[in-house]
Design an enzyme around this catalytic site. Structure first.
Site: not given
Ligand code: F6P
Length: 342
Positions: A125, A127, A265
């Protein structure tokens, strides 16, 4: 052995590097065969496969995304889903699975393992919020992309005497915001882990303008203002009563403009953070995860997830990687606070 490989959840730079390492070592060292499952758990659920051998993984190390495709399909949410998976694996002669994914994908792997499916997991991930591992691949790439964007935004913010609000990914954990913010020299960093006071952010911004230098505010998409401020400003709320995800940057820029009288912005980096080629760190980490995963399969050490502990790749029970998320500890946040508004 005939081994199935799948990638689930949001894509992430380094997925292809894992697939390559699994297949290269699996074929060359152990003489195993592979089958690629398309689009995460939808692959084994619907019997969607693609050939996966040495030829298919040639040249994919630097490529972002995943050659297998991905989805957020959860077989436990589909009537008869698990039985269908077991049936398809047996029908295709697949003995074991390597599941590469985040919390949801590995959560499915954990439950399938308990039901007798032979599976090992590889965490991914951008994240970086999976508990059992010090780092996940994809994170370093995302941070570098965000850092480069912030570097660029400094000069345009300064030229126009504007506030630049940079919204980065991170719904539940602010690792990307924290690391990109520190690396990019942001003046304020806002995370989901701690609600922020928009008036205080405005003060930081004003202080920064007094130093004749335009402020950069990095905000994670899941960051929230104090409860009263949300209601006060009557923003669009989601079904959890939170400011709609993906909209916090825009909201904040409007609030800061109104409070400081300086133009603001917003730049929403969005999926740019997930695209393109992985950094060297992520290529090495993904490759090492892949090599360890195929060793685990070969040794019959199922129900395990690969994890980085210090500089070592270790195997931990699959369930350790799911459940509670690894959020930013408050001490890490306060380290960065010294730069706010200065
Ligand atoms: O978990 C990875 C992630 O990129 C998060 O940071 C983000 O909130 C989410 O997935 C976005 O998901 P999607 O690609 O389904 O919009």
């Amino acid at each position: 052995m005939r081994i199935g490989v799948l990638t689930g959840g949001g894509d992430c730079p380094g997925l292809n590097a894992v697939i390559r390492a699994v297949v290269r070592k699996g074929v060359a060292t152990y003489g195993h065969e592979f089958v690629g499952f398309r689009d995460g758990w939808r692959g084994p659920l619907e019997g969607l496969t693609k050939p996966l051998g040495i030829a298919e993984v040639r040249g994919i190390l630097p490529r972002g995304g995943t050659i297998l495709g991905s989805s957020r399909t959860n077989p436990f949410k589909i009537d008869g889903g698990v039985e269908k998976i077991k049936e398809n694996l047996a029908g295709l002669g697949v003995d074991a699975l390597v599941a590469i994914g985040g919390e949801d994908t590995l959560g499915v792997a954990t439950r399938l393992d308990e039901l007798g499916v032979k599976v090992v997991g590889v965490p991914k991930t951008i994240d970086n919020d999976l508990n059992a591992t010090d780092y996940t691949f994809g994170f370093d790439t995302a941070v570098n992309i965000a850092m480069e964007a912030i570097d660029r935004l400094h000069t345009t913010a300064e030229s126009h005497h504007r506030t630049l609000v940079v919204e980065v990914m991170g719904r539940h954990a602010g690792w990307i915001a924290l690391h990109a913010g520190i690396a990019g020299g942001a003046n304020v960093i806002l995370l989901p882990e701690r609600q922020f006071d928009v008036d205080q952010v405005a003060q930081y911004v004003e202080k920064r303008f007094q130093h004749q230098y335009a402020p950069i505010v990095v905000v994670a998409e899941g960051a929230q203002p104090l409860d009263g401020q949300m209601v006060l400003h009557n923003q669009e709320l989601d079904s959890f009563g939170h400011v709609r995800l993906g909209g916090i940057g825009q909201w904040l820029a409007e609030q800061l403009e109104a409070r400081t009288g300086k133009e603001a912005r917003t730049v929403v980096l969005g999926h740019i953070q997930r695209g393109g080629t992985p950094t060297a760190f992520d290529r090495v980490l993904s490759t090492r995860f892949g090599l360890q995963a195929i060793d685990a399969v070969h040794e019959g050490d199922f129900g395990k997830m690969m994890a980085l502990r210090g500089t070592d790749i270790v195997r931990v029970p699959l369930k350790d990687g799911t459940g509670e998320l690894k959020t930013v500890p408050i001490e890490r946040y306060t380290e960065a606070e010294v730069f706010f508004g200065s």
